[in-house]
Write a protein that holds these residues in place. Structure first.
Motif, PDB file in Angstrom:
ATOM      1  N   PHE A 213       8.045  -4.363  -1.280  1.00  0.00           N
ATOM      2  CA  PHE A 213       7.133  -5.258  -1.996  1.00  0.00           C
ATOM      3  C   PHE A 213       7.475  -5.311  -3.480  1.00  0.00           C
ATOM      4  N   LEU A 214       7.770  -4.177  -4.069  1.00  0.00           N
ATOM      5  CA  LEU A 214       8.040  -4.116  -5.506  1.00  0.00           C
ATOM      6  C   LEU A 214       9.444  -4.600  -5.873  1.00  0.00           C
ATOM      7  N   LEU A 215      10.315  -4.757  -4.873  1.00  0.00           N
ATOM      8  CA  LEU A 215      11.672  -5.238  -5.137  1.00  0.00           C
ATOM      9  C   LEU A 215      11.828  -6.735  -4.874  1.00  0.00           C
ATOM     10  N   TRP A 216      11.227  -7.219  -3.764  1.00  0.00           N
ATOM     11  CA  TRP A 216      11.368  -8.657  -3.463  1.00  0.00           C
ATOM     12  C   TRP A 216      10.098  -9.242  -2.822  1.00  0.00           C
ATOM     13  N   LEU A 217       8.958  -8.612  -3.074  1.00  0.00           N
ATOM     14  CA  LEU A 217       7.669  -9.083  -2.556  1.00  0.00           C
ATOM     15  C   LEU A 217       7.642  -9.144  -1.039  1.00  0.00           C
ATOM     16  N   GLY A 218       8.349  -8.188  -0.419  1.00  0.00           N
ATOM     17  CA  GLY A 218       8.276  -8.115   1.029  1.00  0.00           C
ATOM     18  C   GLY A 218       6.897  -7.653   1.472  1.00  0.00           C
ATOM     19  N   PRO A 219       6.403  -8.069   2.603  1.00  0.00           N
ATOM     20  CA  PRO A 219       7.068  -8.883   3.634  1.00  0.00           C
ATOM     21  C   PRO A 219       6.893 -10.389   3.443  1.00  0.00           C
ATOM     22  N   PHE A 220       6.318 -10.796   2.309  1.00  0.00           N
ATOM     23  CA  PHE A 220       6.047 -12.222   2.095  1.00  0.00           C
ATOM     24  C   PHE A 220       7.330 -13.008   1.810  1.00  0.00           C
ATOM     25  N   PHE A 221       8.313 -12.317   1.197  1.00  0.00           N
ATOM     26  CA  PHE A 221       9.605 -12.930   0.934  1.00  0.00           C
ATOM     27  C   PHE A 221      10.696 -11.972   1.420  1.00  0.00           C
ATOM     28  N   SER A 222      11.893 -12.488   1.599  1.00  0.00           N
ATOM     29  CA  SER A 222      12.975 -11.678   2.152  1.00  0.00           C
ATOM     30  C   SER A 222      13.918 -11.190   1.062  1.00  0.00           C
TER      31      SER A 222
END
Length: 322
Positions: A213-222
């Motif tokens: 989540f803190l690196l690429w807003l996972g799981p909302f974005f890949s």
């Protein structure tokens, strides 16, 4: 020099490893001399280097995120100089933060910012240090990027906030461990246990979904999406705001080159070596980024130094990790 112990190592890789080893020895000696509880601090450094940074870096290699070239000393598939450089940065930024008048909850973010700035001058040129040895061509650090992934000169954008998280989690749990150590009345058993326990918790957090989540807003974005740019901006901007709002140049202890030499040596020497390797290698395309990261990092260090010089009388003698 290229053939040490019959194992071919390109000269630039060899020199970088030697520099990191020498700086680490210098930092650890200074820590022992200037710490209130040197054994606990050394155990923190040992646990961070071998049970956190090394384990995570090897995990990333196994996951085929990147690969390293052969180095003077290896921990599994990772050059020892990588976790040692990270622990040098951690120790010195924690040293600085203890002297700064800033809320404890802000400290992990500032530690992460300093780690990220250090990496911004390191990674872009190490991926370009490519040599052919025994018929095999390898970079000192080679990223295995999927097609279309956002990147900065071949380095995935999320890598830089990744350094933020490595420092961020370690700082959180080390500060909790030090608090526990103080609350126990500095019991020896707590001083031995907390570095390993807290670093283990930091490692678990590093590989948790929170990091995605803190690196690429996972799981909302890949991973590889433009969300990585958003998080890079956040990780650069938020700690800077914290420094401007909650610190503003206030110091608890004075700063001097005599008592705080490791801080300046680590930050200045590592950036200088990055600049020199970039120029010597002819990597002119990335020179602006290496210089920018170095200058910004030095500027923060200079502000802290000038603020610390204004503190004439310390409230109490400064001993690291007290």
């Amino acid at each position: 020099m290229q053939y040490l112990f019959n194992t071919p190592i390109p000269v630039p890789w060899f020199l970088a490893d030697i520099l990191t080893l020498l700086v680490t020895v210098f930092v650890m000696i200074f820590v022992v001399k200037r710490s209130k509880h040197p054994v606990a601090i050394l155990l923190e450094s040992l646990a961070f280097a071998f049970l956190y940074a090394s384990v995570y870096e090897n995990f990333a290699v196994v996951q085929k995120m990147y690969v390293y070239g052969h180095a003077l000393l290896m921990v599994g598939d990772v050059p020892l100089s990588v976790p040692l450089l990270e622990v040098d940065v951690l120790v010195t930024v924690l040293w600085l933060l203890e002297k700064m008048e800033i809320p404890t909850w802000c400290k992990p973010f500032i530690a992460g910012l300093f780690g990220m700035l250090q990496d911004f001058s390191l990674d872009p040129y190490t991926t370009r240090q490519v040599f052919t040895v025994n018929g095999l061509t390898s970079g000192r650090w080679s990223w295995l990027l999927p097609q279309g992934a956002v990147n900065i000169y071949g380095v995935p954008v999320y890598n830089f906030p990744g350094w933020m998280l490595i420092m961020f989690y370690a700082t959180i749990f080390i500060l909790i461990g030090r608090w526990w150590y103080r609350r126990s009345g500095y019991k020896a058993v707590v001083g031995i246990v907390y570095p390993f326990l807290m670093i283990f918790l930091a490692l678990l957090t590093m590989v948790s979904p929170l990091s995605q989540f803190l690196l690429w807003l996972g799981p909302f974005f890949s991973k590889g999406s433009n969300a990585e740019w958003v998080m890079l901006g956040f990780h650069l901007l938020f700690p800077t705001i914290l420094l401007g709002v909650f610190w503003r140049g206030r110091m608890k202890y004075p700063i001097s080159l005599k008592t705080d030499l490791p801080v300046f040596a680590v930050i200045v020497l590592f950036h200088l070596s990055d600049i020199l390797f970039t120029i010597a290698g002819g990597y002119n395309k990335i020179l602006w980024l290496v210089l920018l990261a170095s200058v910004v990092h030095w500027a923060w260090l200079g502000w802290i130094y000038m603020a610390g010089r204004k503190v004439k009388m310390p409230k109490e003698e400064f001993l690291y990790g007290s």
